[in-house]
Design a protein around this motif. Structure first.
Motif, short mmCIF file in Angstrom:
data_model
loop_
_atom_site.label_atom_id
_atom_site.label_comp_id
_atom_site.label_asym_id
_atom_site.label_seq_id
_atom_site.Cartn_x
_atom_site.Cartn_y
_atom_site.Cartn_z
N GLU A 1 4.13 -1.63 -2.08
CA GLU A 1 4.45 -1.92 -3.49
C GLU A 1 3.62 -1.06 -4.44
N ALA A 2 2.36 -0.83 -4.10
CA ALA A 2 1.47 -0.09 -4.99
C ALA A 2 1.65 1.43 -4.91
N THR A 3 2.13 1.92 -3.76
CA THR A 3 2.17 3.38 -3.55
C THR A 3 3.56 3.94 -3.31
N ALA A 4 4.54 3.08 -3.10
CA ALA A 4 5.92 3.50 -2.83
C ALA A 4 6.01 4.40 -1.59
N ILE A 5 5.30 4.00 -0.53
CA ILE A 5 5.41 4.72 0.74
C ILE A 5 6.08 3.82 1.77
N ASN A 6 6.46 4.39 2.88
CA ASN A 6 7.15 3.68 3.93
C ASN A 6 6.19 2.69 4.62
N PRO A 7 6.63 1.46 4.87
CA PRO A 7 5.77 0.49 5.55
C PRO A 7 5.25 0.98 6.90
N ASN A 8 6.06 1.76 7.61
CA ASN A 8 5.62 2.28 8.91
C ASN A 8 4.43 3.23 8.77
N THR A 9 4.33 3.91 7.63
CA THR A 9 3.21 4.81 7.38
C THR A 9 1.91 4.01 7.27
N VAL A 10 1.97 2.90 6.56
CA VAL A 10 0.80 2.04 6.42
C VAL A 10 0.41 1.49 7.79
N LEU A 11 1.40 1.01 8.53
CA LEU A 11 1.13 0.44 9.85
C LEU A 11 0.55 1.50 10.79
N LYS A 12 1.02 2.72 10.69
CA LYS A 12 0.47 3.80 11.51
C LYS A 12 -1.00 4.03 11.18
N ALA A 13 -1.34 4.03 9.90
CA ALA A 13 -2.73 4.20 9.48
C ALA A 13 -3.59 3.05 10.01
#
Length: 154
Positions: A51-63
């Protein structure tokens, strides 16, 4: 008692050339080094980061998986992702680093006043760090000092 997310906001620079997930990993590690994040703190939920960065959820999960692989965080099903350990030195490192942080902030302000852009300052600082922490055990300042001393002996 519900755990609150730690006070970390990820800033994504789409022009940096650094993969988005790596930016999250790097920013988390920086927060760990600076004491912004401590063991027991909960990282923001992937949904909050999206919500804050408009990136793909999978990207966050990968990090987060990468941070978990490195032993820095642990995922707790249904609760979130929590910091396991810090990257800072001694527990009182923040207090011990305060004078250095002040000097560095002063230096950064002087660099900006001199017209250097953020990327220029980053490159300069990285070059100095690389020479200071070089793998051969010496740094460029030591080499310059030794060569001057050698010149004086001749």
């Amino acid at each position: 008692m519900a755990a609150e997310s730690a006070a970390i906001e990820f800033r994504i620079d789409r022009r940096s050339g650094v993969a988005t997930y790596l930016q999250i990993v790097q920013q988390t590690k920086q927060a760990l080094r600076l004491g912004v994040l401590e063991p027991g703190d909960r990282l923001p939920a992937a949904r909050e980061v999206v919500e804050a960065t408009a990136i793909n959820p999978n990207t966050v999960l990968k990090a987060y998986r990468e941070l978990e692989r490195e032993g820095l965080v642990e995922a707790r099903r249904g609760l979130g992702t929590f910091v396991r350990r810090t990257l800072g030195g001694a527990p009182d490192a923040t207090a011990a680093d305060a004078p250095l942080r002040t000097e560095l902030a002063d230096w950064a302000r002087r660099a900006r006043a001199a017209g250097l852009e953020k990327d220029d300052v980053g490159a300069l600082f990285t070059a100095v760090l690389d020479s200071t922490y070089s793998t051969n055990g010496t740094n460029s300042t030591d080499s310059v000092t030794r060569s001057r001393e050698g010149d004086q002996e001749r």
